[in-house]
Design a protein around this motif. Structure first.
Motif, PDB file in Angstrom:
ATOM      1  N   THR A 103      -0.491   9.115   3.568  1.00  0.00           N
ATOM      2  CA  THR A 103      -0.389   7.594   3.063  1.00  0.00           C
ATOM      3  C   THR A 103      -1.219   7.311   4.687  1.00  0.00           C
TER       4      THR A 103
ATOM      5  N   TYR B 107      11.259   7.126  15.631  1.00  0.00           N
ATOM      6  CA  TYR B 107      11.266   7.085  14.317  1.00  0.00           C
ATOM      7  C   TYR B 107      12.465   7.896  13.403  1.00  0.00           C
TER       8      TYR B 107
ATOM      9  N   ASP C 289       5.510  -7.540   1.888  1.00  0.00           N
ATOM     10  CA  ASP C 289       5.067  -6.575   2.439  1.00  0.00           C
ATOM     11  C   ASP C 289       3.957  -7.682   3.109  1.00  0.00           C
TER      12      ASP C 289
ATOM     13  N   ARG D 207       0.753  -1.080  -0.318  1.00  0.00           N
ATOM     14  CA  ARG D 207       0.421  -0.038   0.068  1.00  0.00           C
ATOM     15  C   ARG D 207       1.449   1.148  -0.427  1.00  0.00           C
TER      16      ARG D 207
ATOM     17  N   ASP E 249       7.811 -10.491   6.216  1.00  0.00           N
ATOM     18  CA  ASP E 249       8.551  -9.768   7.606  1.00  0.00           C
ATOM     19  C   ASP E 249      10.140  -9.717   6.502  1.00  0.00           C
TER      20      ASP E 249
ATOM     21  N   ILE F   6       3.959  12.905   3.276  1.00  0.00           N
ATOM     22  CA  ILE F   6       2.975  12.454   1.853  1.00  0.00           C
ATOM     23  C   ILE F   6       1.619  12.089   3.074  1.00  0.00           C
TER      24      ILE F   6
ATOM     25  N   LEU G 190       2.945   4.802  -0.427  1.00  0.00           N
ATOM     26  CA  LEU G 190       4.308   4.533  -1.573  1.00  0.00           C
ATOM     27  C   LEU G 190       4.793   3.522  -2.219  1.00  0.00           C
TER      28      LEU G 190
HETATM   29  N1  LIG Z   1       4.086   9.303   4.456  1.00  0.00           N
HETATM   30  C1  LIG Z   1       5.217  10.187   4.905  1.00  0.00           C
HETATM   31  O1  LIG Z   1       4.583  11.373   5.096  1.00  0.00           O
HETATM   32  C2  LIG Z   1       6.394   9.648   4.937  1.00  0.00           C
HETATM   33  C3  LIG Z   1       6.867  10.966   5.189  1.00  0.00           C
HETATM   34  C4  LIG Z   1       8.751  10.362   4.968  1.00  0.00           C
HETATM   35  C5  LIG Z   1       9.321   8.301   5.140  1.00  0.00           C
HETATM   36  N2  LIG Z   1       7.812   8.247   4.828  1.00  0.00           N
HETATM   37  C6  LIG Z   1       9.077   6.125   4.667  1.00  0.00           C
HETATM   38  O2  LIG Z   1       8.185   6.112   3.662  1.00  0.00           O
HETATM   39  C7  LIG Z   1       7.775   4.324   3.875  1.00  0.00           C
HETATM   40  C8  LIG Z   1       6.169   4.447   3.184  1.00  0.00           C
HETATM   41  O3  LIG Z   1       5.436   4.678   4.591  1.00  0.00           O
HETATM   42  P1  LIG Z   1       4.029   4.959   3.934  1.00  0.00           P
HETATM   43  O4  LIG Z   1       4.287   6.645   3.845  1.00  0.00           O
HETATM   44  O5  LIG Z   1       3.437   4.397   2.945  1.00  0.00           O
HETATM   45  O6  LIG Z   1       3.421   4.579   5.166  1.00  0.00           O
HETATM   46  P2  LIG Z   1       2.641   2.386   4.989  1.00  0.00           P
HETATM   47  O7  LIG Z   1       2.066   2.445   6.756  1.00  0.00           O
HETATM   48  O8  LIG Z   1       0.957   3.346   4.281  1.00  0.00           O
HETATM   49  O9  LIG Z   1       3.148   1.441   3.763  1.00  0.00           O
HETATM   50  C9  LIG Z   1       4.210   1.162   5.167  1.00  0.00           C
HETATM   51  C10 LIG Z   1       3.463  -0.168   4.665  1.00  0.00           C
HETATM   52  O10 LIG Z   1       4.629  -1.562   5.074  1.00  0.00           O
HETATM   53  C11 LIG Z   1       4.898  -2.292   5.529  1.00  0.00           C
HETATM   54  N3  LIG Z   1       5.246  -3.513   6.962  1.00  0.00           N
HETATM   55  C12 LIG Z   1       5.361  -2.951   8.000  1.00  0.00           C
HETATM   56  N4  LIG Z   1       6.340  -2.612   8.382  1.00  0.00           N
HETATM   57  C13 LIG Z   1       6.527  -4.299   7.319  1.00  0.00           C
HETATM   58  C14 LIG Z   1       7.784  -6.016   8.167  1.00  0.00           C
HETATM   59  N5  LIG Z   1       8.467  -5.904   8.866  1.00  0.00           N
HETATM   60  N6  LIG Z   1       7.823  -6.407   7.059  1.00  0.00           N
HETATM   61  C15 LIG Z   1       7.162  -5.372   5.885  1.00  0.00           C
HETATM   62  N7  LIG Z   1       6.173  -4.969   5.388  1.00  0.00           N
HETATM   63  C16 LIG Z   1       6.219  -4.210   6.793  1.00  0.00           C
HETATM   64  C17 LIG Z   1       3.025  -2.064   5.745  1.00  0.00           C
HETATM   65  O11 LIG Z   1       2.317  -3.507   6.032  1.00  0.00           O
HETATM   66  C18 LIG Z   1       2.803  -1.355   4.720  1.00  0.00           C
HETATM   67  O12 LIG Z   1       2.706  -1.825   3.869  1.00  0.00           O
HETATM   68  C19 LIG Z   1       7.984   4.441   5.322  1.00  0.00           C
HETATM   69  O13 LIG Z   1       9.361   3.658   5.692  1.00  0.00           O
HETATM   70  C20 LIG Z   1       8.139   5.574   5.451  1.00  0.00           C
HETATM   71  O14 LIG Z   1       9.093   5.756   7.068  1.00  0.00           O
HETATM   72  C21 LIG Z   1       6.816   8.193   4.665  1.00  0.00           C
END
Ligand SMILES: NC(=O)c1ccc[n+]([C@@H]2O[C@H](COP(=O)([O-])OP(=O)(O)OC[C@H]3O[C@@H](n4cnc5c(N)ncnc54)[C@H](O)[C@@H]3O)[C@@H](O)[C@H]2O)c1
Length: 293
Positions: free
Chosen positions: A231, A196, A67, A46, A97, A229, A48
């Motif tokens: 999400t 984080y 995922d 899901r 995982d 972002i 990003l």
């Molecule tokens: N959303 C933001 O504002 C933002 C900003 C900067 C960085 N990020 C980074 O972008 C990346 C994606 O974030 P997002 O906003 O899409 O969040 P999200 O929670 O929608 O997606 C993260 C995904 O990682 C998966 N995940 C979690 N633990 C896991 C594991 N142990 N093994 C496999 N998969 C696992 C989750 O199931 C999820 O699908 C992350 O690394 C986040 O830190 C997000």
């Protein structure tokens, strides 16, 4: 030793074809192409991760999404399948995982074997899986702090490690993109996320450290650091503290928060030949957030 041959830590001499060594002979139109290449995307269920998987397909690459979710987001997965079908590309999903090294290694090796069977090159990874938690530092339980590091730092490291082992074994000068965050460099105003932020600073330093080790194999490692972002991750933060949006918008120089699609071109740039002289770098894409105090 003949030109182009390197001896790696896995004690396997590999021959690097000259065509893989620079972007010198690559036409501009091909600089952003991932044609015939397979990229693994973690966190690809899901948010990003799945948006970047779509970008990989649009750049002509095959993609495998990993995922921890049993199944990916239904609507986004259907879109991904449509793009793949239209372009005759492979797009698959595996539950995984990233903190379980044994399973991760097995899945990555299976992906590599499948790629070889159909004549595709296992070329790289976008390590996007990550978790977030908002808690005051004075109240942060040790177990929670360690859980964030385990997924965001250890899981990202294991993803990069097993990608690099395959690339070295196959003699492929591939690309590894680690998703960090602007929170690796700044502490977000109004957001108490010390675990984080610590983990994302570690990911940025991990990128430089791995680039230092794997440059000898022609493997590039860069980090991509997004700003805010919209999400599921940020929706959860905003649901708990709606006042955050106003604080975030105050730093949004372009008058908006990011969308997952804003990171498609930056990620494809880091994966593809267009960035072939770039390694150990951090690409911050934050709508100007870090540029003003
Ligand atoms: N959303 C933001 O504002 C933002 C900003 C900067 C960085 N990020 C980074 O972008 C990346 C994606 O974030 P997002 O906003 O899409 O969040 P999200 O929670 O929608 O997606 C993260 C995904 O990682 C998966 N995940 C979690 N633990 C896991 C594991 N142990 N093994 C496999 N998969 C696992 C989750 O199931 C999820 O699908 C992350 O690394 C986040 O830190 C997000």
């Amino acid at each position: 030793m003949s030109p182009g041959e390197i001896v790696n830590d896995l004690s396997l001499p590999v021959q690097i074809p000259e065509s893989q060594q620079t972007a010198a002979n690559v036409q501009h139109s091909a600089l952003f192409s991932l044609s015939d290449k397979l990229i693994v995307t973690t966190g690809g269920g899901r948010g990003l991760g799945i948006a970047l998987a779509a970008a990989i397909l649009e750049a002509g690459g095959h993609v495998v999404c990993l995922d921890i979710l049993k199944v990916p987001d239904t609507e986004q997965w259907a879109t991904l399948q449509k793009i793949a079908k239209r372009s005759n590309l492979e797009c698959s999903y595996r539950e995984c995982d990233i903190t379980n090294e044994e399973t991760l290694e097995k899945i990555m090796d299976e992906i590599d074997k499948d790629a070889q069977r159909v004549g595709t090159q296992f070329y790289g990874v976008v390590a996007c899986a990550g978790i977030q938690q908002k808690l005051l530092a004075v109240d942060y339980p040790q177990a929670d702090f360690e859980r964030i590091q385990r997924v965001n730092v250890t899981g990202t490291f294991l993803t990069a490690k097993h990608t690099a082992r395959i690339l070295i074994r196959n003699g492929v000068r591939g690309s590894i993109v680690l998703i960090a965050s602007m929170s690796g460099q700044i502490a977000n105003r109004g957001l108490s996320c010390s675990a984080y932020n610590t983990s994302k600073a570690a990911v940025q330093q991990m990128g430089r450290s791995l680039a230092q080790e794997w440059g000898q194999y022609g493997i590039r490692v860069n980090t991509l650091s997004p700003g805010y972002i919209r999400t599921a991750m940020t929706d959860e933060l905003l649901a708990a503290a709606p006042e955050l949006e106003k604080i975030w918008m105050a730093g949004a120089l372009l008058g908006r928060l990011g969308a997952p699609e804003d990171f498609k071109a930056p990620a494809i740039f880091l994966l593809s030949a267009g960035s072939s002289f770039m390694t150990g770098a951090d690409l911050r894409v934050d709508g100007g957030h870090c540029a003003s105090a």
